[in-house]
Scaffold this active site. Structure first.
Site, PDB file in Angstrom:
ATOM      1  N   HIS A 131       1.578   1.884 -13.561  1.00  0.00           N
ATOM      2  CA  HIS A 131       2.497   0.788 -13.879  1.00  0.00           C
ATOM      3  C   HIS A 131       3.931   1.320 -13.761  1.00  0.00           C
ATOM      4  CE1 HIS A 131       3.849  -2.939 -15.622  1.00  0.00           C
ATOM      5  NE2 HIS A 131       4.643  -2.236 -16.407  1.00  0.00           N
ATOM      6  N   ASN A 175      -4.814   2.909 -13.520  1.00  0.00           N
ATOM      7  CA  ASN A 175      -3.762   2.061 -12.959  1.00  0.00           C
ATOM      8  C   ASN A 175      -2.445   2.818 -13.076  1.00  0.00           C
ATOM      9  OD1 ASN A 175      -2.421  -0.333 -12.015  1.00  0.00           O
ATOM     10  ND2 ASN A 175      -1.801  -0.748 -14.133  1.00  0.00           N
ATOM     11  N   GLU A 194       6.469   7.975  -9.533  1.00  0.00           N
ATOM     12  CA  GLU A 194       5.081   7.532  -9.308  1.00  0.00           C
ATOM     13  C   GLU A 194       4.369   8.450  -8.313  1.00  0.00           C
ATOM     14  OE1 GLU A 194       4.291   3.349  -8.611  1.00  0.00           O
ATOM     15  OE2 GLU A 194       6.266   2.833  -9.366  1.00  0.00           O
ATOM     16  N   GLY A 229       0.793  -1.230   0.000  1.00  0.00           N
ATOM     17  CA  GLY A 229       0.000   0.000   0.000  1.00  0.00           C
ATOM     18  C   GLY A 229       0.826   1.281   0.000  1.00  0.00           C
ATOM     19  N   ASP A 235      -2.686  -3.872 -19.085  1.00  0.00           N
ATOM     20  CA  ASP A 235      -1.693  -2.791 -19.292  1.00  0.00           C
ATOM     21  C   ASP A 235      -1.797  -2.104 -20.651  1.00  0.00           C
ATOM     22  OD1 ASP A 235      -0.566  -3.148 -16.784  1.00  0.00           O
ATOM     23  OD2 ASP A 235       1.097  -4.380 -17.493  1.00  0.00           O
TER      24      ASP A 235
HETATM   25  C1  GAR Z   1       3.959   0.420  -7.403  1.00  0.00           C
HETATM   26  O1  GAR Z   1       5.308   0.542  -7.738  1.00  0.00           O
HETATM   27  C2  GAR Z   1       3.124   0.165  -8.627  1.00  0.00           C
HETATM   28  O2  GAR Z   1       3.637   0.818  -9.745  1.00  0.00           O
HETATM   29  C3  GAR Z   1       3.215  -1.330  -8.765  1.00  0.00           C
HETATM   30  O3  GAR Z   1       3.114  -1.796  -7.430  1.00  0.00           O
HETATM   31  C4  GAR Z   1       3.755  -0.842  -6.575  1.00  0.00           C
HETATM   32  C5  GAR Z   1       2.901  -0.498  -5.382  1.00  0.00           C
HETATM   33  O4  GAR Z   1       2.722  -1.590  -4.569  1.00  0.00           O
HETATM   34  N1  GAR Z   1       2.151  -1.807  -9.602  1.00  0.00           N
HETATM   35  C6  GAR Z   1       2.295  -2.734 -10.548  1.00  0.00           C
HETATM   36  O5  GAR Z   1       3.340  -3.320 -10.763  1.00  0.00           O
HETATM   37  C7  GAR Z   1       1.043  -3.027 -11.358  1.00  0.00           C
HETATM   38  N2  GAR Z   1       1.370  -3.660 -12.587  1.00  0.00           N
HETATM   39  P1  GAR Z   1       2.386  -1.362  -3.028  1.00  0.00           P
HETATM   40  O6  GAR Z   1       1.384  -0.268  -2.957  1.00  0.00           O
HETATM   41  O7  GAR Z   1       1.888  -2.691  -2.585  1.00  0.00           O
HETATM   42  O8  GAR Z   1       3.615  -0.947  -2.326  1.00  0.00           O
END
Ligand code: GAR
Length: 221
Positions: free
Chosen positions: A120, A118, A190, A15, A161
């Site tokens: 990525h 989303n 991000e 999260g 994606d």
């Molecule tokens: C983020 O880096 C996001 O870009 C990635 O998960 C992370 C957050 O996870 N998402 C993906 O890879 C989706 N394809 P967290 O909130 O559990 O730390």
């Protein structure tokens, strides 16, 4: 002043993305409120982050949605999981659904088209698709020897994606970088990109034109 929009945030793990959204809301640069957090895992730390702030949460556990394929192997049943997710999400009446480290396929109902985003951790269409999530992405980036990577915020469609891209932010990949170092640098991007995209949505400045997104200026509205 833009009216705050209601968010439903879907996650599967730590999260960190949810935490970043909370922080931007609290510093008042994001006109939004988190109405609901939904996790695909009962032990995701993201649920604890929601509880600490008194935000409603729910679990739609991916492990409970399995079916047998033609050769008798158990595989994820994304259709029935998505059906349950939709019931839980629509009950919270969100304006926007944000996938935040959500590692499942969500098959959208028609009423959520253009209302699910989303993030990525790579520059789509590179390093994305099946099996490319979280740390796998940064390992592939390091192995490929690319000099630039970054993150992409896009609208979700029923193709993994591949939905219309809202914005991208990039950062360098240095020769001696480990996947962890790349991940940390991308995560900084991000932390800016997702709130920016949500803010543009709240300001009604995102126009979906086929598979592309036009970002309109505030003056034009
Ligand atoms: C983020 O880096 C996001 O870009 C990635 O998960 C992370 C957050 O996870 N998402 C993906 O890879 C989706 N394809 P967290 O909130 O559990 O730390």
């Amino acid at each position: 002043m833009t009216k705050p929009i209601r968010l439903a945030v879907l996650l599967s793990g730590g999260g960190t993305t949810l935490e970043n959204i909370f922080e931007h809301i609290e510093t008042r640069d994001l006109p939004a409120e988190v109405a609901l957090v939904v996790s695909s895992k009962p032990d995701a730390f993201g649920l604890e982050r929601a509880r600490r702030r008194g935000i409603d949460s729910a679990v739609v556990e991916s492990a409970k949605f399995r079916k047998r394929n033609d050769v008798g192997c158990l595989i994820p049943d994304w259709e029935s999981m998505s059906h349950e997710l939709t019931n839980v999400i629509l009950a919270a009446k969100p304006d926007l659904v944000c996938l935040a480290g959500f590692m499942c396929m969500y098959i959208l109902p028609p009423e959520l088209t253009g209302k699910v985003m989303n993030i990525h951790p790579a520059l789509i269409p590179a390093f994305c698709g099946k099996g490319m999530y979280g740390h796998h992405v940064h390992e592939a980036v390091a192995a490929a020897g690319v000099k630039i990577t970054g993150c992409t915020v896009h609208f979700v469609t029923n193709e993994y994606d591949a939905g219309p891209i809202i914005l991208q932010k990039c950062c360098p990949v240095l020769f001696n970088d480990t996947p962890d170092e790349i991940a940390a640098r991308v995560f900084e991007q991000e932390c800016e990109a997702y709130p920016e995209a949500i803010r543009l949505f709240a300001e009604d400045r995102l126009e979906i034109c086929g598979n592309r997104v036009r970002v309109t200026t505030l003056e034009k509205k």
